[in-house]
Design a protein around this motif. Structure first.
Motif, PDB file in Angstrom:
ATOM      1  N   THR A 139       0.977  -1.199  -0.025  1.00 23.88           N
ATOM      2  CA  THR A 139       0.164  -0.078   0.003  1.00 23.88           C
ATOM      3  C   THR A 139       0.841   1.212  -0.058  1.00 23.88           C
ATOM      4  N   PRO A 140       0.492   2.392  -0.824  1.00 22.99           N
ATOM      5  CA  PRO A 140       1.232   3.383  -0.847  1.00 22.99           C
ATOM      6  C   PRO A 140       1.157   4.303   0.362  1.00 22.99           C
ATOM      7  N   GLN A 141       1.981   5.052   0.876  1.00 27.28           N
ATOM      8  CA  GLN A 141       2.056   5.634   2.080  1.00 27.28           C
ATOM      9  C   GLN A 141       2.516   7.033   1.921  1.00 27.28           C
ATOM     10  N   VAL A 142       1.559   7.948   2.636  1.00 29.56           N
ATOM     11  CA  VAL A 142       2.032   9.281   2.576  1.00 29.56           C
ATOM     12  C   VAL A 142       2.187   9.974   4.247  1.00 29.56           C
ATOM     13  N   ARG A 143       3.244   9.835   4.736  1.00 30.50           N
ATOM     14  CA  ARG A 143       3.255  10.063   6.198  1.00 30.50           C
ATOM     15  C   ARG A 143       3.658  11.650   6.197  1.00 30.50           C
ATOM     16  N   LEU A 195       9.658   5.784   7.641  1.00 33.28           N
ATOM     17  CA  LEU A 195       9.094   4.895   6.893  1.00 33.28           C
ATOM     18  C   LEU A 195       9.807   3.599   7.513  1.00 33.28           C
ATOM     19  N   GLN A 243       5.137   0.944   7.798  1.00 37.09           N
ATOM     20  CA  GLN A 243       4.608   1.418   6.470  1.00 37.09           C
ATOM     21  C   GLN A 243       4.726   0.338   5.452  1.00 37.09           C
ATOM     22  N   THR A 266       7.816  -1.037   4.615  1.00 40.38           N
ATOM     23  CA  THR A 266       8.959  -0.958   3.653  1.00 40.38           C
ATOM     24  C   THR A 266       9.290  -2.153   3.357  1.00 40.38           C
ATOM     25  N   PHE A 290      14.498  -1.159   3.029  1.00 41.48           N
ATOM     26  CA  PHE A 290      15.297  -0.243   3.683  1.00 41.48           C
ATOM     27  C   PHE A 290      14.123   0.504   4.763  1.00 41.48           C
ATOM     28  N   MET A 335      13.537   4.531   6.669  1.00 43.08           N
ATOM     29  CA  MET A 335      13.966   5.921   6.982  1.00 43.08           C
ATOM     30  C   MET A 335      13.455   6.492   8.248  1.00 43.08           C
ATOM     31  N   GLU A 382      11.526   5.199  -1.680  1.00 40.26           N
ATOM     32  CA  GLU A 382      11.078   5.984  -0.404  1.00 40.26           C
ATOM     33  C   GLU A 382      11.615   7.455  -0.639  1.00 40.26           C
ATOM     34  N   GLN A 383      10.655   8.217  -0.191  1.00 39.33           N
ATOM     35  CA  GLN A 383      10.703   9.785  -0.654  1.00 39.33           C
ATOM     36  C   GLN A 383      10.576  10.656   0.689  1.00 39.33           C
ATOM     37  N   LEU A 431       7.164   9.660   1.864  1.00 41.22           N
ATOM     38  CA  LEU A 431       6.251   8.733   0.960  1.00 41.22           C
ATOM     39  C   LEU A 431       6.791   7.482   0.647  1.00 41.22           C
ATOM     40  N   LEU A 432       6.005   6.473   0.609  1.00 41.68           N
ATOM     41  CA  LEU A 432       6.434   5.142   0.306  1.00 41.68           C
ATOM     42  C   LEU A 432       5.515   4.974  -1.126  1.00 41.68           C
ATOM     43  N   ILE A 472      15.025   7.549  -2.377  1.00 43.21           N
ATOM     44  CA  ILE A 472      16.094   6.340  -2.123  1.00 43.21           C
ATOM     45  C   ILE A 472      15.274   5.039  -2.907  1.00 43.21           C
TER      46      ILE A 472
END
Lengths: 125, 125
Positions: free
Chosen positions: A7-11, A33, A37, A39, A42, A44, B65-66, B90-91, B113
């Motif tokens: 699932t895309p994630q916007v945090r 992330l 989330q 991942t 890796f 973040m 991963e942004q 964001l993922l 990344i």
């Protein structure tokens, strides 16, 4: 590679929770992330170095890729000390001694991206 | 894990070179930590979205991963559009449609990344 079922994630910055890190004075950590989330490879994290922060010399078993978000603080890597500023980036390979120190009156913070999996921290001072 | 024989890297923001990206209007890319720095598992790039930038809907074969460094720009992921700002992360999973658009008068930029290895970009508009 097969299409992902992730699932895309916007945090949002304000939704990240930060907690103190035991090994260091004036250091807080937030996971932007990570496992929560979904991942795959890796994670973040963002670390905050309050004025006066001291993170002792240590090694990790995984590499760090870092990006300086704000502030001007000191990073020691092996026997060299670097004062880093917003926009600078660092690669600290696995197993290399490093430390942080914020001797300024303003907060520093940086992203630290690490491969997923176990890590072991060894303090060397 | 064995102690690394890699060399630590400190890259200053001003030393990163940016180049235009063919697939998009108003997009520039700089590699902060990549093959040239000996990254073992993932690479850190910074993308700049000039005012008016348009990056068409596309997919990649690897996840992104942004981290939003500056600006307020639009990111479309699947059928949703998000306006993101400094500090947001964001993922974007592998294989998921996404696009960018900067309709503001100020520059946007973000870290992206990705795991090392081949990627293939498919434009979907």
């Amino acid at each position: 590679m097969a299409e992902s079922d992730q699932t895309p994630q916007v945090r949002r910055a304000a939704d990240v929770e930060y907690e103190s890190v035991d090994l260091a004075e004036g250091l807080r950590k937030g996971v932007l992330l990570g496992d929560g989330q979904g991942t795959p490879n890796f994670d973040m994290r963002r670390f905050v170095l309050e004025p006066g922060a001291r993170v002792p010399r240590h090694t990790n078993e995984v590499e760090h890729e870092q990006f300086v978000v704000e502030g001007d603080y000191a990073v020691g890597i092996d026997e060299e000390t670097h004062t880093v500023s917003a926009g600078d980036s660092l690669l600290i390979p696995a197993g290399v001694d490093h430390w942080y120190r914020n001797d300024t009156d303003t907060r520093g913070s940086f992203l630290c991206i690490v491969p997923k999996g176990d890590d072991r921290i060894e303090i060397h001072e």
